[in-house]
Design an enzyme around this catalytic site. Structure first.
Site, short mmCIF file in Angstrom:
data_model
loop_
_atom_site.label_atom_id
_atom_site.label_comp_id
_atom_site.label_asym_id
_atom_site.label_seq_id
_atom_site.Cartn_x
_atom_site.Cartn_y
_atom_site.Cartn_z
N GLN A 148 -46.89 67.43 120.60
CA GLN A 148 -48.00 67.91 121.43
C GLN A 148 -47.92 69.42 121.60
OE1 GLN A 148 -50.51 65.91 122.49
NE2 GLN A 148 -51.54 67.62 123.46
N LYS A 181 -52.57 58.70 124.49
CA LYS A 181 -52.21 58.37 123.11
C LYS A 181 -51.32 57.13 123.09
CE LYS A 181 -52.88 63.08 121.53
NZ LYS A 181 -52.33 64.41 121.28
N ASP A 229 -51.22 64.55 112.45
CA ASP A 229 -52.06 65.58 113.09
C ASP A 229 -52.72 66.48 112.04
OD1 ASP A 229 -52.61 65.84 115.78
OD2 ASP A 229 -50.68 66.73 116.28
N1 GUN Z 1 -53.01 69.98 121.74
C1 GUN Z 1 -54.35 69.98 121.89
N2 GUN Z 1 -54.92 69.21 120.95
C2 GUN Z 1 -53.93 68.70 120.21
C3 GUN Z 1 -53.88 67.82 119.10
O1 GUN Z 1 -54.88 67.34 118.57
N3 GUN Z 1 -52.64 67.55 118.62
C4 GUN Z 1 -51.52 68.07 119.15
N4 GUN Z 1 -50.37 67.75 118.60
N5 GUN Z 1 -51.53 68.88 120.18
C5 GUN Z 1 -52.73 69.20 120.70
#
Ligand code: GUN
Length: 290
Positions: free
Chosen positions: A97, A53, A120
């Site tokens: 995350q 990211k 998100d």
């Molecule tokens: N963990 C697995 N997929 C995601 C996601 O798309 N966003 C976040 N914040 N955590 C995750």
């Protein structure tokens, strides 16, 4: 033989479009859109995602603020960090995350995120907006799936869609998005009776269960479009090696479906591209509203 849906190429195009949008935003506002990513603990898969990211943000011309906290961080300290990011004018999007360590209440942390920075799309407000057909942030993975489906099929109206999996991150928002496209939507899950025959009725199948190669070729309606969200690491044929497979038996699906996303190279690359897309949208929205 079905077509392979090239998510990697689509995501590269989308990232290019976002980079152009970022350049225009910088010229207009004099600053770069900023994404704050918070990682608590040392889960190796999460660490890989967070690094990807960060790299994608920088490549698109955005600011990336990484916050890595130890696994024993107190919930109150994490909430205090979110407050600080909510108030920071350089931060347009906040991503925590998941999963978080067990001693932290995940929902409480997500709810602390300013809804205008919820790139998100995980807050109750964002989920509610999606469910009631209002503008808001849509979770990145289902948004990426929808983009691939629209690109492949055009108008989705009237099509029968079966989603396997009912998570808050993928299954439920995917259902809302496809309903918004006027599909007839079924959410199937681990308790669904006779899953193969439910799946056999679908023009569109979205598999998001986390079970390696569960969906077999003879479960599919001939000509179906198959979106495989699964990322499962399994033993490879060669001793001691592993490989990634989806929730769909790819080789079998290629014999029955009309189009299938591969793993890797299908949905995966779309998730980060959509995160950048949401972050730019957040920055533009904040700049307009002030
Ligand atoms: N963990 C697995 N997929 C995601 C996601 O798309 N966003 C976040 N914040 N955590 C995750």
């Amino acid at each position: 033989m079905a077509d392979i849906i090239d998510g990697k190429a689509f995501a590269a195009r989308l990232r290019g479009e976002v980079a152009e949008g970022v350049a225009a935003f910088r010229a207009k506002s004099g600053r770069a859109p900023g994404l704050a990513v918070v990682l608590v603990g040392e889960d190796p898969a999460s660490a890989v995602y967070v690094r990807s990211k960060h790299k994608a943000c920088v490549a698109a011309g955005m600011e990336s603020f990484e916050h890595r906290l130890p696994a024993d961080t107190a919930e109150a300290a994490l909430l205090a960090l979110i407050e600080q990011l909510n108030a920071d004018p350089a931060v347009d999007g906040i991503l925590v995350q998941l999963p978080l360590p067990k001693h932290i209440d995940e929902m409480k942390v997500i709810e602390a995120i300013d809804p205008d920075k919820d790139v998100d799309g995980f807050t109750i407000g964002s989920a509610g907006r999606l469910a009631t057909g209002q503008d808001g942030f849509v979770p990145c993975t289902p948004l990426g799936c929808l983009m691939l489906l629209r690109d492949r099929l055009g108008d989705l109206s009237g099509k029968s869609a079966v989603i396997i999996g009912r998570s808050n991150i993928v299954g439920k928002p995917m259902a809302m998005l496809l309903l918004r496209e006027s599909c007839t939507v079924t959410i199937a899950h681990s308790r669904t009776e006779d899953l193969p025959s439910v799946v056999r009725g679908a023009d569109i199948v979205v598999a998001a269960v986390g079970r390696p190669e569960m969906v077999k070729g003879d479960w599919l309606k001939p000509g179906a479009t198959v979106i495989d969200v699964g990322i499962n690491r399994v033993a490879a044929a060669e001793e001691g090696k592993t490989k990634l497979v989806g929730d769909v038996d790819f080789a079998e699906a290629m014999e029955t479906a009309s189009a299938v996303t591969p793993v890797p190279g299908g949905v995966g690359p779309m998730t980060i591209a959509c995160l950048l897309h949401n972050t730019l949208a957040a920055a533009e929205r904040r700049e307009t509203i002030g």
